[in-house]
Design an enzyme around this catalytic site. Structure first.
Site, short mmCIF file in Angstrom:
data_model
loop_
_atom_site.label_atom_id
_atom_site.label_comp_id
_atom_site.label_asym_id
_atom_site.label_seq_id
_atom_site.Cartn_x
_atom_site.Cartn_y
_atom_site.Cartn_z
N TYR A 1 -1.91 -0.89 10.86
CA TYR A 1 -1.56 -0.63 8.97
C TYR A 1 -0.30 -0.02 8.38
CZ TYR A 1 -3.49 -0.94 4.56
OH TYR A 1 -3.49 -1.26 3.02
N LYS B 1 2.22 -2.88 5.96
CA LYS B 1 2.34 -2.92 4.69
C LYS B 1 3.99 -2.40 4.71
CE LYS B 1 -1.36 -3.98 2.98
NZ LYS B 1 -1.28 -5.04 2.86
N SER C 1 0.58 -1.14 -0.04
CA SER C 1 -0.13 -0.04 -0.26
C SER C 1 1.16 1.14 -0.01
CB SER C 1 -0.72 -0.34 1.31
OG SER C 1 -1.50 1.38 1.91
#
Length: 281
Positions: free
Chosen positions: A157, A161, A144
Site C-alpha cells: 500500500y 501511495k 494517502s
C-alpha cells in the site's frame, strides 16, 4: 476553479466512501456528475441518489487498472456532457497487511494496478483532453498519508501511495511549466470510515491469494476497527476537497495532526538520521 454550476465532474471509486461523498458534494454545487466504479449495483444506487439531488448523472462501470476502460469512461463522459471540468482519480484498494518480503506478486499486481496505475491511466487519459479544452479545470488525485510515511507491514500500500504522491507533484510542476489553466490537488487522507478495509470483495479472482485468506480476514477486521475510530468522515473530506478546488490548493491533508509525523520523516532524511521506528497502525 470557482464557477461549478453546470460543469462536469468525473469521479472514480464513486459508489462509496470518499468518492461518493465527493460526488454528493459537487452535485450540491450544481455540477453534472459522472460516477465510475467497479461495482455495478452500488454504482447504480449512487447514480440514483445523485440524480435525486437535482443534477444530471451518468454511471460508468470501470476497472481503473485497465487503460482501455478509463479511456471508455472519458469517451462516455464527453459524449453525454461535452467538456470535462473536474476529474477525481479516487479509486483505491487497501487493507493488505504484509511485511515487505511476505507480499505475493499477486498482491503487488492488484494494489499497484488500482492505486497507482489507476491514477496513471487517469492522468494519461484526462489531462490531454482537459488541456485541449483551454478552460479552467481541475484534477484531484487521491493518495494517502501513507504516501508521505512508511509505516510497517504496509509495504504494498505504501509503495502505491508514494507513487501517486510523486506522480501528482510532478504533474503540478509540468502544468506550471506550460502555464496551463488545468490545476491539480493531491488528496492525503488518513483514518476515514469507509469500506476500503473490505476492498478484497473486488479483488480479481486471478489475483487472489487463497492461502492467506484467513490471516487477511483477521487483519481486515482490525483495520475496520481502526477506521471506525477516525474522527474525520468522508463528508468532511469532500468539503476539504471542494475548498481545495476553489482555492487551487495542492496539498489536501485531512488530519492536520499527522503533520508532526510527516515532518519527523523529512527531518530524518535531511539530517541523515536513520528512520524513526514507527508503531503499527
Amino acid at each position: 476553479m470557482r464557477d461549478l454550476i453546470d460543469k462536469t465532474a468525473v469521479i472514480t471509486g464513486a459508489a462509496s466512501g470518499i468518492g461518493f461523498a465527493m460526488a454528493r458534494r459537487f452535485a450540491r454545487e450544481g455540477m453534472n456528475i459522472v460516477l465510475a466504479d467497479i461495482e455495478p449495483r452500488p454504482l447504480e444506487r449512487a447514480r440514483a441518489e445523485i440524480e435525486a439531488l437535482g443534477v444530471a448523472a451518468l454511471a460508468v462501470p470501470t476497472d481503473v487498472s485497465q487503460a482501455e476502460q478509463v479511456q471508455a469512461l472519458a469517451q462516455a463522459a464527453q459524449s453525454r456532457f461535452g467538456a470535462i471540468h473536474l476529474v477525481c482519480n479516487n479509486a483505491g484498494v487497501g487493507g493488505l497487511r504484509r511485511r515487505a518480503w511476505e507480499a505475493d506478486v499477486r498482491d503487488w499486481q492488484w494494489v499497484l494496478g488500482v492505486n497507482l496505475w489507476g491514477v496513471i491511466h487517469g492522468v494519461r487519459t484526462f489531462v490531454p483532453l482537459m488541456l485541449e479544452q483551454a478552460c479552467a479545470c481541475h484534477m484531484v488525485n487521491t493518495a494517502s498519508v501513507a504516501g508521505l510515511l512508511s509505516t510497517p507491514s504496509m509495504s504494498v500500500y505504501n509503495v502505491s501511495k508514494h507513487g501517486v504522491v510523486t506522480l501528482t507533484e510532478t504533474l503540478y510542476q509540468d502544468l506550471a511549466e506550460i502555464g496551463a489553466q488545468l490545476k491539480v490537488s493531491l488528496l492525503l487522507p488518513a483514518w476515514v470510515d469507509t469500506e476500503i478495509w473490505n476492498a478484497e470483495r473486488n479483488r480479481p479472482q486471478a489475483l487472489a491469494v487463497p492461502e492467506a485468506a484467513e490471516i487477511d480476514r483477521e487483519r481486515r477486521e482490525a483495520m475496520r476497527t481502526l477506521l471506525r475510530k477516525g474522527k474525520v468522515s468522508a463528508d468532511d473530506v469532500a468539503d476539504k476537497v471542494l475548498d481545495a478546488v476553489r482555492e487551487e490548493r495542492f496539498y489536501v491533508i485531512t488530519h492536520p495532526r499527522i503533520g508532526t509525523a510527516i515532518e519527523a520523516r523529512m527531518q530524518d532524511a535531511v539530517q541523515g538520521r536513520n528512520p524513526a521506528i514507527q508503531a503499527k497502525p
